[in-house]
Design an enzyme around this catalytic site. Sequence first.
Site, PDB file in Angstrom:
ATOM      1  N   ASP A   1     -20.509 -17.686  -3.678  1.00 37.33           N
ATOM      2  CA  ASP A   1     -19.378 -18.555  -3.359  1.00 37.33           C
ATOM      3  C   ASP A   1     -19.669 -19.468  -2.176  1.00 37.33           C
ATOM      4  OD1 ASP A   1     -17.887 -17.540  -5.400  1.00 37.33           O
ATOM      5  OD2 ASP A   1     -16.292 -16.691  -4.152  1.00 37.33           O
TER       6      ASP A   1
ATOM      7  N   SER B   1     -19.978  -3.107  -8.382  1.00 32.29           N
ATOM      8  CA  SER B   1     -19.153  -2.805  -7.219  1.00 32.29           C
ATOM      9  C   SER B   1     -19.690  -3.473  -5.952  1.00 32.29           C
ATOM     10  CB  SER B   1     -19.054  -1.280  -7.064  1.00 32.29           C
ATOM     11  OG  SER B   1     -18.090  -0.912  -6.118  1.00 32.29           O
TER      12      SER B   1
ATOM     13  N   LYS C   1     -17.133  -4.250 -12.006  1.00 38.83           N
ATOM     14  CA  LYS C   1     -16.206  -3.294 -11.381  1.00 38.83           C
ATOM     15  C   LYS C   1     -15.581  -3.956 -10.154  1.00 38.83           C
ATOM     16  CE  LYS C   1     -15.808   1.211  -9.141  1.00 38.83           C
ATOM     17  NZ  LYS C   1     -15.368   0.697  -7.823  1.00 38.83           N
TER      18      LYS C   1
END
Length: 442
Positions: free
Chosen positions: A304, A293, A318
Amino acid sequence: MNRQHPSWRTALAVALWLAAPAALADREDDTYKNLEVFARVLSYVENNYVEPVDNTRLLQGAIKGMLETLDPHTLYMPPEVFKEMKIDTSGEFGGLGIEIARKGERIIVVAPIDDTPAARAGLRAGDEILRIDEQSIQGLDLAAVLQKMRGPAGKRVLLTLMREGFSAPRDIAIIRDHIRIVSVEGALYGGIGHVKVKNFQDRTDLYLRKELDRLRGLNGGKELSGLVLDLRNNPGGLLDQSVAMSDRFLPGNLPIVSTRGRNGRNATEERSKDRDTEPNYPLVVLVNSGSASASEIVAGALQDHGRAVIMGAQTFGKGSVQTVIELEDGSGLKLTIARYYTPLGRSIQERGITPDFLIPDEPGAKPSPEAPREKDLKRHFKAEPGVAAASGQGAGARALPANLAPWDVTAKLKDYPLKVALDYLHAVGGAPERPSAGAGPQ
């Protein structure tokens, strides 16, 4: 048979029917009919069941049953459980210090929280809990299981566990303690910092900033030459804290995470702000199957944008966002309202974050049997077809650089993934082998 249909039940059905969204007008007739059936069943049970019934328990059971047709993270919490949940996010409660999940019909340990009774008793990720205080937990929901493990400090809890390698279940007695989760802890290794973030509570990012400043003080006031941000076995927590932590390591006006709900609702995008940004020292993020999460939001954002190298094992997977709603009677509803996406549009639901470098727990160790992940949970969301999964960063794990020479500072470290991360930062110095930052949505 008693066929009375008391007026309050009719009012309940009508109220729920009127609450149906206008966009679903074509389904209102069916909804009303089903609510009439519900009210009638409730009446029959109340008036004809062989023993007296508790209306509150019946209605709470009906709500729980309704939500159990949805994803495993949507929960109804009775007042006493909701009160404990709010205590959890403050970082202090009476209990064992354990994160659990449902895998099929089984209750499985996701991770014991560091330096808690559960961790000291030797509980491991993947352990199956069969009984608590000699009472079977089969059929209980997660909230009820957690409630059984919570309670006054100093009281004993007897867990019956099954683990791979056990020939039969074993009992483990654990003494409850005040679980004061210090969410951030750090250490210095030859100018390189190691910060362990255990979960995302109120003020976790503030504690991170203080810990980084403390490490700089231990470093003679000089800037760190690198940092290991350790998110292993971090089950997540508050979304705003994961955003704040990502922001701390990114320059201004970069996307961190976006969310999208049904029909475009609950659509948000969080971006970094150009203040309180850490210097651009080399950064490694350590993750494993217990990183979930909020931890995956941080790892995905830093991966990224090419700000960090991700090391360890595939994360939990999740990729959904829950909102918590307090109801009139003090109970609570944790409702899944959206999916979240990394800056490059990756959905990590079911899949998790793939590290840049896969690091085993022990040198030369073979992959161990997989710990339970989101994909193993009953009723979990499936990965979305057509949504980027392995594009951009994290497309696949690579072999470690060949220049990881032994470093006397880490020679005695028994934590192998941490040792590898520190040796990597020491070897690359000020020029780490990091993926180039993707442009991402601007």
